[in-house]
Motif scaffolding. Structure first.
Motif, PDB file in Angstrom:
ATOM      1  N   GLN A  44       0.830  -1.204   0.000  1.00 47.44           N
ATOM      2  CA  GLN A  44       0.000   0.000   0.000  1.00 47.44           C
ATOM      3  C   GLN A  44       0.867   1.257   0.000  1.00 47.44           C
ATOM      4  O   GLN A  44       1.955   1.271   0.560  1.00 47.44           O
ATOM      5  N   GLU A  50       2.731   8.650  -3.344  1.00 49.39           N
ATOM      6  CA  GLU A  50       2.286   8.679  -4.743  1.00 49.39           C
ATOM      7  C   GLU A  50       2.635  10.008  -5.410  1.00 49.39           C
ATOM      8  O   GLU A  50       3.126  10.029  -6.532  1.00 49.39           O
ATOM      9  N   ASP A 147       1.233  -0.664  -4.817  1.00 47.71           N
ATOM     10  CA  ASP A 147      -0.093  -0.591  -5.429  1.00 47.71           C
ATOM     11  C   ASP A 147      -0.461   0.874  -5.647  1.00 47.71           C
ATOM     12  O   ASP A 147      -1.199   1.473  -4.872  1.00 47.71           O
ATOM     13  N   HIS A 148       0.097   1.445  -6.684  1.00 48.04           N
ATOM     14  CA  HIS A 148      -0.129   2.839  -7.049  1.00 48.04           C
ATOM     15  C   HIS A 148      -1.030   2.824  -8.277  1.00 48.04           C
ATOM     16  O   HIS A 148      -0.563   2.584  -9.392  1.00 48.04           O
ATOM     17  N   ALA A 149      -2.321   3.089  -8.071  1.00 48.10           N
ATOM     18  CA  ALA A 149      -3.305   3.036  -9.156  1.00 48.10           C
ATOM     19  C   ALA A 149      -2.886   3.949 -10.302  1.00 48.10           C
ATOM     20  O   ALA A 149      -2.534   5.113 -10.080  1.00 48.10           O
ATOM     21  N   GLY A 150      -2.877   3.402 -11.509  1.00 49.19           N
ATOM     22  CA  GLY A 150      -2.561   4.180 -12.700  1.00 49.19           C
ATOM     23  C   GLY A 150      -1.079   4.391 -12.957  1.00 49.19           C
ATOM     24  O   GLY A 150      -0.719   5.073 -13.915  1.00 49.19           O
ATOM     25  N   TRP A 151      -0.213   3.830 -12.122  1.00 49.58           N
ATOM     26  CA  TRP A 151       1.233   4.004 -12.326  1.00 49.58           C
ATOM     27  C   TRP A 151       1.647   3.374 -13.645  1.00 49.58           C
ATOM     28  O   TRP A 151       1.261   2.251 -13.951  1.00 49.58           O
TER      29      TRP A 151
END
Length: 158
Positions: A44, A50, A147-151
């Motif tokens: 996380q 982020e 878990d970096h959304a859109g990375w």
């Protein structure tokens, strides 16, 4: 194949794909130690992490055309290193993670710091380019571990 050899090969392949002129991946792959993490579980993040990583990614990506065109002198490499160092300091000051994720983050930021040291060093131009490769490899490592959304990784430009 031993785990260490496989890790070095993976890093060398990733660096070769960056398309940065003058990079010798053998020297870089021999010095980078990838942190040990379970591949199936991404860690996380938080907002500060982020934002800082997105800023580092943008700083590097914006510099790549001039670096590849060999139009990046000492002052620009020093400014690049300072800008990335500022983002690392922001992450360290503001990021709050669980202990396991924090340990992995320290490893990733260690890779970034190795790149900064090479980018800002008063060495041959190709060493500065190697530093950019270290930072790109660290960004890729971050994307695989967190878990970096859109990375998305930095796009390779031929």
């Amino acid at each position: 194949m031993k785990a260490n050899s496989a890790r070095k090969l993976a890093i060398a392949c990733a660096l070769a794909l960056t398309g940065i002129a003058g990079v010798t991946t053998g020297a870089v792959a021999g010095n980078v130690q990838a942190p040990l993490v379970q591949a199936e579980a991404k860690l996380q993040t938080d907002t500060a992490l982020e934002q800082g990583m997105l800023n580092i990614r943008a700083i590097v990506e914006q510099s790549l055309p001039q670096i590849r065109a060999d139009q990046f002198g000492d002052e620009r490499y020093n400014a690049l290193g300072k800008a990335i160092e500022t983002q690392v300091a922001y992450i360290v000051k503001n990021c709050k993670l669980e202990p396991a994720a924090d340990g992995v983050l320290h490893d990733v930021l260690g890779e970034v710091s190795s790149g900064i040291d090479r980018v800002t060093a008063k060495t041959a131009e190709n060493q500065r380019t190697h530093g950019v490769s270290y930072i790109i490899a660290a960004l890729d490592s971050y994307g695989r571990r967190f878990d970096h959304a859109g990375w998305t990784p930095i796009k390779v430009v031929p």
